[in-house]
Structures are given as C-alpha cells and as structure tokens.
Design a protein around this motif. Structure first.
Motif, PDB file in Angstrom:
ATOM      1  N   ASP A  75       6.839 -47.245  24.433  1.00  0.00           N
ATOM      2  CA  ASP A  75       8.058 -46.456  24.258  1.00  0.00           C
ATOM      3  C   ASP A  75       7.729 -45.007  24.599  1.00  0.00           C
ATOM      4  OD1 ASP A  75      10.526 -45.480  23.503  1.00  0.00           O
ATOM      5  OD2 ASP A  75      10.142 -45.623  21.352  1.00  0.00           O
ATOM      6  N   ASP A  76       8.465 -44.436  25.555  1.00  0.00           N
ATOM      7  CA  ASP A  76       8.141 -43.095  26.029  1.00  0.00           C
ATOM      8  C   ASP A  76       9.418 -42.278  26.204  1.00  0.00           C
ATOM      9  OD1 ASP A  76       6.342 -41.082  27.066  1.00  0.00           O
ATOM     10  OD2 ASP A  76       7.157 -41.559  29.047  1.00  0.00           O
ATOM     11  N   ILE A  77       9.355 -41.021  25.800  1.00  0.00           N
ATOM     12  CA  ILE A  77      10.452 -40.079  26.040  1.00  0.00           C
ATOM     13  C   ILE A  77       9.889 -38.925  26.871  1.00  0.00           C
ATOM     14  CG2 ILE A  77      12.111 -38.489  25.028  1.00  0.00           C
ATOM     15  CD1 ILE A  77      12.170 -40.232  22.547  1.00  0.00           C
ATOM     16  N   THR A  78      10.504 -38.685  28.021  1.00  0.00           N
ATOM     17  CA  THR A  78      10.076 -37.621  28.909  1.00  0.00           C
ATOM     18  C   THR A  78      11.212 -36.626  29.088  1.00  0.00           C
ATOM     19  OG1 THR A  78       8.694 -39.196  30.103  1.00  0.00           O
ATOM     20  CG2 THR A  78       9.153 -37.110  31.204  1.00  0.00           C
ATOM     21  N   GLY A  79      10.911 -35.351  28.903  1.00  0.00           N
ATOM     22  CA  GLY A  79      11.916 -34.307  29.071  1.00  0.00           C
ATOM     23  C   GLY A  79      11.941 -33.792  30.493  1.00  0.00           C
ATOM     24  N   PHE A  80      13.137 -33.520  30.975  1.00  0.00           N
ATOM     25  CA  PHE A  80      13.303 -32.875  32.277  1.00  0.00           C
ATOM     26  C   PHE A  80      14.615 -32.125  32.250  1.00  0.00           C
ATOM     27  CE2 PHE A  80      15.082 -37.095  32.674  1.00  0.00           C
ATOM     28  CZ  PHE A  80      16.219 -36.937  33.420  1.00  0.00           C
ATOM     29  N   ARG A  90      17.663 -32.535  29.288  1.00  0.00           N
ATOM     30  CA  ARG A  90      17.850 -33.976  29.481  1.00  0.00           C
ATOM     31  C   ARG A  90      16.520 -34.682  29.233  1.00  0.00           C
ATOM     32  NH1 ARG A  90      21.822 -37.446  30.015  1.00  0.00           N
ATOM     33  NH2 ARG A  90      21.692 -38.974  31.658  1.00  0.00           N
ATOM     34  N   GLU A  91      16.608 -35.900  28.686  1.00  0.00           N
ATOM     35  CA  GLU A  91      15.423 -36.717  28.450  1.00  0.00           C
ATOM     36  C   GLU A  91      15.649 -38.099  29.052  1.00  0.00           C
ATOM     37  OE1 GLU A  91      13.987 -35.048  24.095  1.00  0.00           O
ATOM     38  OE2 GLU A  91      15.266 -36.830  24.179  1.00  0.00           O
ATOM     39  N   ARG A  92      14.559 -38.740  29.378  1.00  0.00           N
ATOM     40  CA  ARG A  92      14.607 -40.132  29.823  1.00  0.00           C
ATOM     41  C   ARG A  92      13.767 -40.935  28.844  1.00  0.00           C
ATOM     42  NH1 ARG A  92      17.173 -42.732  33.003  1.00  0.00           N
ATOM     43  NH2 ARG A  92      17.501 -40.974  34.363  1.00  0.00           N
ATOM     44  N   ARG A  93      14.421 -41.909  28.187  1.00  0.00           N
ATOM     45  CA  ARG A  93      13.705 -42.792  27.265  1.00  0.00           C
ATOM     46  C   ARG A  93      13.430 -44.089  27.996  1.00  0.00           C
ATOM     47  NH1 ARG A  93      14.163 -43.118  20.925  1.00  0.00           N
ATOM     48  NH2 ARG A  93      12.119 -44.066  20.660  1.00  0.00           N
ATOM     49  N   VAL A 119      16.844 -45.118  29.996  1.00  0.00           N
ATOM     50  CA  VAL A 119      18.169 -44.540  29.822  1.00  0.00           C
ATOM     51  C   VAL A 119      18.028 -43.029  29.685  1.00  0.00           C
ATOM     52  CG1 VAL A 119      18.193 -44.776  27.299  1.00  0.00           C
ATOM     53  CG2 VAL A 119      20.345 -44.796  28.533  1.00  0.00           C
ATOM     54  N   GLY A 120      19.025 -42.315  30.155  1.00  0.00           N
ATOM     55  CA  GLY A 120      19.032 -40.866  30.024  1.00  0.00           C
ATOM     56  C   GLY A 120      19.706 -40.428  28.736  1.00  0.00           C
ATOM     57  N   VAL A 121      19.192 -39.343  28.168  1.00  0.00           N
ATOM     58  CA  VAL A 121      19.736 -38.794  26.927  1.00  0.00           C
ATOM     59  C   VAL A 121      19.964 -37.301  27.128  1.00  0.00           C
ATOM     60  CG1 VAL A 121      19.284 -38.366  24.476  1.00  0.00           C
ATOM     61  CG2 VAL A 121      18.479 -40.485  25.525  1.00  0.00           C
ATOM     62  N   ASP A 122      21.167 -36.824  26.798  1.00  0.00           N
ATOM     63  CA  ASP A 122      21.450 -35.395  26.848  1.00  0.00           C
ATOM     64  C   ASP A 122      20.856 -34.718  25.616  1.00  0.00           C
ATOM     65  OD1 ASP A 122      22.909 -35.278  29.233  1.00  0.00           O
ATOM     66  OD2 ASP A 122      24.745 -35.908  28.220  1.00  0.00           O
ATOM     67  N   VAL A 123      20.202 -33.606  25.826  1.00  0.00           N
ATOM     68  CA  VAL A 123      19.661 -32.814  24.729  1.00  0.00           C
ATOM     69  C   VAL A 123      20.666 -31.702  24.457  1.00  0.00           C
ATOM     70  CG1 VAL A 123      17.766 -31.343  23.967  1.00  0.00           C
ATOM     71  CG2 VAL A 123      17.300 -33.342  25.390  1.00  0.00           C
ATOM     72  N   VAL A 124      21.203 -31.695  23.255  1.00  0.00           N
ATOM     73  CA  VAL A 124      22.222 -30.710  22.885  1.00  0.00           C
ATOM     74  C   VAL A 124      21.644 -29.730  21.868  1.00  0.00           C
ATOM     75  CG1 VAL A 124      24.137 -32.258  23.408  1.00  0.00           C
ATOM     76  CG2 VAL A 124      23.143 -32.283  21.135  1.00  0.00           C
ATOM     77  N   SER A 125      22.436 -28.747  21.497  1.00  0.00           N
ATOM     78  CA  SER A 125      21.937 -27.712  20.579  1.00  0.00           C
ATOM     79  C   SER A 125      21.690 -28.251  19.173  1.00  0.00           C
ATOM     80  CB  SER A 125      22.913 -26.538  20.531  1.00  0.00           C
ATOM     81  OG  SER A 125      24.183 -26.979  20.086  1.00  0.00           O
ATOM     82  N   ALA A 133      21.100 -39.623  19.337  1.00  0.00           N
ATOM     83  CA  ALA A 133      21.244 -40.152  20.699  1.00  0.00           C
ATOM     84  C   ALA A 133      19.983 -40.892  21.127  1.00  0.00           C
ATOM     85  CB  ALA A 133      21.555 -39.020  21.672  1.00  0.00           C
ATOM     86  N   GLU A 134      18.820 -40.380  20.746  1.00  0.00           N
ATOM     87  CA  GLU A 134      17.558 -41.063  21.064  1.00  0.00           C
ATOM     88  C   GLU A 134      17.471 -42.412  20.358  1.00  0.00           C
ATOM     89  OE1 GLU A 134      14.808 -37.044  21.733  1.00  0.00           O
ATOM     90  OE2 GLU A 134      14.636 -38.195  19.873  1.00  0.00           O
ATOM     91  N   GLN A 135      17.909 -42.471  19.109  1.00  0.00           N
ATOM     92  CA  GLN A 135      17.881 -43.735  18.364  1.00  0.00           C
ATOM     93  C   GLN A 135      18.869 -44.751  18.945  1.00  0.00           C
ATOM     94  OE1 GLN A 135      15.615 -44.608  16.078  1.00  0.00           O
ATOM     95  NE2 GLN A 135      14.720 -42.636  16.599  1.00  0.00           N
ATOM     96  N   THR A 136      20.041 -44.279  19.324  1.00  0.00           N
ATOM     97  CA  THR A 136      21.029 -45.154  19.952  1.00  0.00           C
ATOM     98  C   THR A 136      20.494 -45.701  21.265  1.00  0.00           C
ATOM     99  OG1 THR A 136      22.833 -43.927  18.915  1.00  0.00           O
ATOM    100  CG2 THR A 136      23.395 -45.282  20.825  1.00  0.00           C
ATOM    101  N   ALA A 137      19.820 -44.847  22.015  1.00  0.00           N
ATOM    102  CA  ALA A 137      19.215 -45.282  23.281  1.00  0.00           C
ATOM    103  C   ALA A 137      18.154 -46.348  23.032  1.00  0.00           C
ATOM    104  CB  ALA A 137      18.615 -44.082  24.006  1.00  0.00           C
ATOM    105  N   LEU A 138      17.345 -46.171  21.995  1.00  0.00           N
ATOM    106  CA  LEU A 138      16.313 -47.159  21.657  1.00  0.00           C
ATOM    107  C   LEU A 138      16.934 -48.497  21.283  1.00  0.00           C
ATOM    108  CD1 LEU A 138      13.365 -47.893  21.219  1.00  0.00           C
ATOM    109  CD2 LEU A 138      13.566 -46.982  18.886  1.00  0.00           C
TER     110      LEU A 138
END
Length: 164
Positions: A75-80, A90-93, A119-125, A133-138
């Motif tokens: 399981d990996d999360i990468t920020g870009f 934005r992150e890609r899980r 899946v892509g995840v938007d990083v918000v404030s 959002a990361e948990q939902t993506a998982l």
C-alpha cells in the motif's frame, strides 16, 4: 436483412466455446472451489479490508479447506501536484497484491499472480477531509483487488474438471 444477420449470429454462436464462469450457480464447480479456499490472515487495515472483501465474494473457507490463499500487500501513497509553497495538491494511492493459491494438504503452489489498482486523491486544506478521502480510496481499492483476485482464481478453477 436483419433476420438474416441474426440467424448468422446465432449459427456462429452455437460453435463458440464460450461458457459461463459460474455455470451451475452456487452448486457449480467454480463456486464450490471458491468456497473451499481459506484466506490466510493479511496484516494491517488494508489487509483486513481485502480479506473481508474476499470472504464476501468467496465465502469463508475454514480449517478443513482444500486450498489456502496467501496474500502480500503493498500500500503506497505518493504525493504530486506541488503548489508554489511546496504543498502537495494531489496524491495517488496504489494497492498491489501478490497472491498464491496453495493446495493446503501438500503446500503445492497452484497459482502465483499479482493484482493491483490505483486511485487519485485530492489534497484539500482540511487534514480530516484528506484522511477521509484516503480511507475511502483504500476501501475502494480493496474491493477492486478482491474482484481481480476472485476473477483470476475462478478462471484458474474453471480450467480443471470437478474432482470425483
């Protein structure tokens, strides 16, 4: 003309070797094979989610199961998507699995394969919203991985005749 095309299609379909994977429903060979697989414990939250999704699709094997499914997850999360202040937008899980179908009685590996999705995840404030959002993506990735694994194991099971 349409009837002619329909008749041609039906005639060609009769010679087709396609057959349903789950022929016979819950009593069919593939369904019975899937139900005879014990899923080994998988560590972590992602492991629990994948194992639960697999049990929902295959049923729970148990101690007298003929096969065992062993799974290793990555399981990996990468920020870009960097803003001017070096903040990630934005992150890609990514969730990958290496799985092995093992004959429980002798330990022979029958199938060794991989599955994965991202899946892509938007990083918000709001940090809370990002974590949610990361948990939902998982959760979504876990279900997708389980679908891939069940499809591949079912295809493997369909290639062998039912045991006497």
């Amino acid at each position: 003309m349409n009837r002619f095309l329909l008749l041609c299609f039906v005639a060609l379909l009769g010679g087709c070797t396609l057959r349903p994977l789950y022929a016979g429903g819950g009593k069919g060979h593939v369904a019975q094979t899937l139900q005879s697989i014990d899923i080994a414990p998988i560590g972590g939250r992602a492991g629990w989610l994948v194992r639960t999704a697999l049990e929902d699709r295959m049923g729970k094997g148990g101690s007298g199961s003929k096969y065992r499914l062993e799974i290793e997850l990555d399981d990996d999360i990468t920020g870009f998507g960097i803003r001017s202040g070096n903040a990630i937008t934005r992150e890609r899980r990514t969730l990958r699995a290496r799985y092995r179908l093992v004959e429980a009685s002798v330990g022979t590996v029958l199938l060794d394969a991989t599955a994965g999705s991202d899946v892509g995840v938007d990083v918000v404030s709001s940090e809370y919203a990002t974590v949610a959002a990361e948990q939902t993506a998982l959760e979504r990735l876990s279900r997708e991985l389980a679908d891939q694994i069940v499809s591949r194991v079912g295809l493997y099971a369909s290639r062998f005749p039912a045991a006497p």
